[in-house]
Design a protein around this motif. Structure first.
Motif, PDB file in Angstrom:
ATOM      1  N   ILE A 195      44.864  27.494  13.341  1.00  0.00           N
ATOM      2  CA  ILE A 195      43.502  27.982  13.561  1.00  0.00           C
ATOM      3  C   ILE A 195      42.721  27.809  12.267  1.00  0.00           C
ATOM      4  CG2 ILE A 195      42.064  29.950  14.191  1.00  0.00           C
ATOM      5  CD1 ILE A 195      44.425  31.074  15.736  1.00  0.00           C
ATOM      6  N   GLY A 196      41.697  26.974  12.307  1.00  0.00           N
ATOM      7  CA  GLY A 196      40.924  26.722  11.098  1.00  0.00           C
ATOM      8  C   GLY A 196      41.787  26.101  10.022  1.00  0.00           C
ATOM      9  N   SER A 197      41.483  26.424   8.781  1.00  0.00           N
ATOM     10  CA  SER A 197      42.250  25.896   7.659  1.00  0.00           C
ATOM     11  C   SER A 197      43.112  26.956   6.989  1.00  0.00           C
ATOM     12  CB  SER A 197      41.300  25.307   6.611  1.00  0.00           C
ATOM     13  OG  SER A 197      40.400  26.308   6.142  1.00  0.00           O
ATOM     14  N   ALA A 198      43.055  28.196   7.502  1.00  0.00           N
ATOM     15  CA  ALA A 198      43.742  29.283   6.809  1.00  0.00           C
ATOM     16  C   ALA A 198      44.870  29.921   7.613  1.00  0.00           C
ATOM     17  CB  ALA A 198      42.732  30.369   6.414  1.00  0.00           C
ATOM     18  N   LEU A 199      44.885  29.741   8.935  1.00  0.00           N
ATOM     19  CA  LEU A 199      45.872  30.405   9.773  1.00  0.00           C
ATOM     20  C   LEU A 199      46.783  29.386  10.444  1.00  0.00           C
ATOM     21  CD1 LEU A 199      43.610  33.062  11.551  1.00  0.00           C
ATOM     22  CD2 LEU A 199      45.138  33.432   9.610  1.00  0.00           C
ATOM     23  N   SER A 200      48.087  29.615  10.376  1.00  0.00           N
ATOM     24  CA  SER A 200      49.043  28.713  11.016  1.00  0.00           C
ATOM     25  C   SER A 200      50.321  29.482  11.297  1.00  0.00           C
ATOM     26  CB  SER A 200      49.350  27.507  10.121  1.00  0.00           C
ATOM     27  OG  SER A 200      49.947  27.930   8.897  1.00  0.00           O
ATOM     28  N   GLY A 201      51.154  28.916  12.174  1.00  0.00           N
ATOM     29  CA  GLY A 201      52.422  29.556  12.490  1.00  0.00           C
ATOM     30  C   GLY A 201      53.070  28.930  13.701  1.00  0.00           C
ATOM     31  N   ASP A 202      54.004  29.646  14.315  1.00  0.00           N
ATOM     32  CA  ASP A 202      54.662  29.168  15.525  1.00  0.00           C
ATOM     33  C   ASP A 202      55.011  30.342  16.417  1.00  0.00           C
ATOM     34  OD1 ASP A 202      57.424  30.159  14.847  1.00  0.00           O
ATOM     35  OD2 ASP A 202      57.241  28.700  13.240  1.00  0.00           O
ATOM     36  N   VAL A 203      55.127  30.067  17.708  1.00  0.00           N
ATOM     37  CA  VAL A 203      55.524  31.058  18.694  1.00  0.00           C
ATOM     38  C   VAL A 203      56.361  30.335  19.737  1.00  0.00           C
ATOM     39  CG1 VAL A 203      53.376  30.726  20.006  1.00  0.00           C
ATOM     40  CG2 VAL A 203      54.711  32.823  20.322  1.00  0.00           C
ATOM     41  N   GLY A 204      57.400  30.998  20.223  1.00  0.00           N
ATOM     42  CA  GLY A 204      58.233  30.307  21.189  1.00  0.00           C
ATOM     43  C   GLY A 204      59.332  31.164  21.767  1.00  0.00           C
ATOM     44  N   VAL A 205      60.112  30.558  22.665  1.00  0.00           N
ATOM     45  CA  VAL A 205      61.252  31.195  23.299  1.00  0.00           C
ATOM     46  C   VAL A 205      62.384  30.181  23.383  1.00  0.00           C
ATOM     47  CG1 VAL A 205      59.902  32.842  24.660  1.00  0.00           C
ATOM     48  CG2 VAL A 205      60.376  30.575  25.589  1.00  0.00           C
ATOM     49  N   SER A 206      63.610  30.680  23.430  1.00  0.00           N
ATOM     50  CA  SER A 206      64.769  29.813  23.603  1.00  0.00           C
ATOM     51  C   SER A 206      65.856  30.576  24.336  1.00  0.00           C
ATOM     52  CB  SER A 206      65.300  29.308  22.248  1.00  0.00           C
ATOM     53  OG  SER A 206      65.816  30.383  21.482  1.00  0.00           O
TER      54      SER A 206
END
Length: 393
Positions: A106-117
């Motif tokens: 998101i934009g240039s300042a927010l990042s990450g990951d989300v998921g399931v396994s």
């Protein structure tokens, strides 16, 4: 999952990093002491025969996906496998391994990951020591994020939930749910080295009580890990990675087995030449054990690795490891005067891989292991062979 695969296969002008990669593999495995028994007498008592060897075939098929949507990245994996035993056919099983992850930005300042396994696999026979099938299903959900605070600082945070269940009734005291919360402050140099202050809290819950003597024991715990981790590349050929924590684990029912101490690891990799590499790993940590007499173990060990790419098609690797496993999470130990179980496991593994075709590899792995335990009938030796053929399309 099906919708994702269909859209990828029909999208024109895809990102060059996008891929849909099916794979298949088949392997033959032989183990001279599959149930990790000490001697012929123990084998007769457990198996009714002095022959401790077993062999089996495993077949795997699946696919991996990378799909960019603007600045977002979707990752997916779906794998099914079938294992068929030669002698103990009661152990035959079908497993699976699936994962869906969104690397968000998101934009240039927010990042990450989300998921399931979710993964279903056969449990270890080291402690069961007999042909009884126990399938372990591990479900995981996670969310991680980072906020750029302005170079070179970054704030990191995350939450994970992990559920583990056992199909065997005698192992259901090991069923657990672990919720983990973490945060960290990261510093990154212009050359790419990282230094991070980290803090993590884990809340482990066991729905099924363990009976010790006549008393039901709750294996639930809370654990705190506070420390630092770093990555440093002093040259283009050497990479160092490590983390050091002060770990505290607390039990409400049996506080005598609480743990406090230093945990962590140090990993060093040296690319000696274009074709030769060496590696070193030293660690001390708290491990999860598939053992109804202990909810955790304290593990410490060292591993040495070497690799050599002889030609464009042939590569060799060698792995020498020794670990000490202390079952200090055994409530039976803290409620009695006997010593806690402690094992010393030494393994030597050698492998060779050959690129039969551009997308097909043939591999052979030879392994020898020796375990020495301070408990009766828990020492063992084994030799194993795996022959594997894998194709990626």
């Amino acid at each position: 999952m099906l919708m994702v695969l269909t859209m990828i296969s029909t999208t024109a002008n895809a990102d060059p990093d996008d891929f849909f990669s099916p794979f298949v593999s088949g392997s033959y495995n032989y183990d001279s002491n599959f149930f990790r028994l000490q001697n012929d007498q123990a084998a007769m008592a457990r198996l009714g025969t002095s022959n401790m060897a077993e062999s089996y075939f495993q077949f795997t098929a699946g696919a991996k996906v990378n799909w960019h949507i603007s600045r977002q990245l979707i990752k997916a994996k779906a794998e099914v496998n079938r294992t068929r035993f030669n002698k103990y056919k009661v152990l035959n099983f079908d497993g699976r391994d699936t994962m869906l992850q969104w690397d968000w930005l998101i934009g240039s300042a927010l990042s990450g990951d989300v998921g399931v396994s979710e993964k279903t696999a056969q449990g270890s026979f080291v402690n069961i020591q007999q042909p009884i099938n126990n399938l372990i299903t591990l479900k995981r959900a996670f969310f991680h994020g980072g906020i750029e605070l302005g170079a070179p600082w970054k704030l990191k945070f995350g939450v994970e939930k992990s559920d583990s269940t056992n199909s065997l009734a005698s192992q259901n005291t090991l069923d657990s749910t672990v919720n983990t919360y973490n945060t960290g402050l990261q510093y990154q140099t212009r050359k790419g080295s990282l230094l991070e202050l980290t803090s993590q809290m884990s809340d482990g819950r066991y729905p099924n009580r363990q009976i010790v003597g006549l008393a039901p024991v709750d294996n639930g715990y809370k654990q705190w890990d506070n420390g630092i981790q770093a990555t440093w590349e002093p040259s283009g050929k050497i990479k160092l990675l490590g983390h050091l924590n002060y770990t505290q684990r607390r039990y409400a029912d049996v506080p005598q087995r609480n743990f406090s101490g230093v945990t962590g690891l140090l990993s060093a990799n040296w690319q000696v030449t274009e074709k030769t590499g060496l590696g070193l790993l030293v660690y001390r940590d708290i491990g999860v054990v598939e053992n109804t007499t202990a909810s955790y173990s304290v593990n410490r060990g060292v591993t040495l690795t070497a690799s050599w790419k002889a030609t464009d098609k042939v590569a060799f690797n060698l792995n020498v490891a020794q670990s000490r496993i202390a079952y200090t999470g055994d409530p039976g130990f803290v409620l009695s005067t006997g010593p806690a179980r402690e094992d010393k496991l030494s393994t030597l593994q050698a492998g060779v891989s050959y690129a039969v075709l551009r997308n097909t590899n043939l591999g052979v792995i030879l392994q020898r292991g020796v375990n020495q335990s301070n408990q009766d009938l828990l020492s063992y030796r084994f030799n194993s062979v795996m022959l594997n053929l894998r194709s990626v399309f």
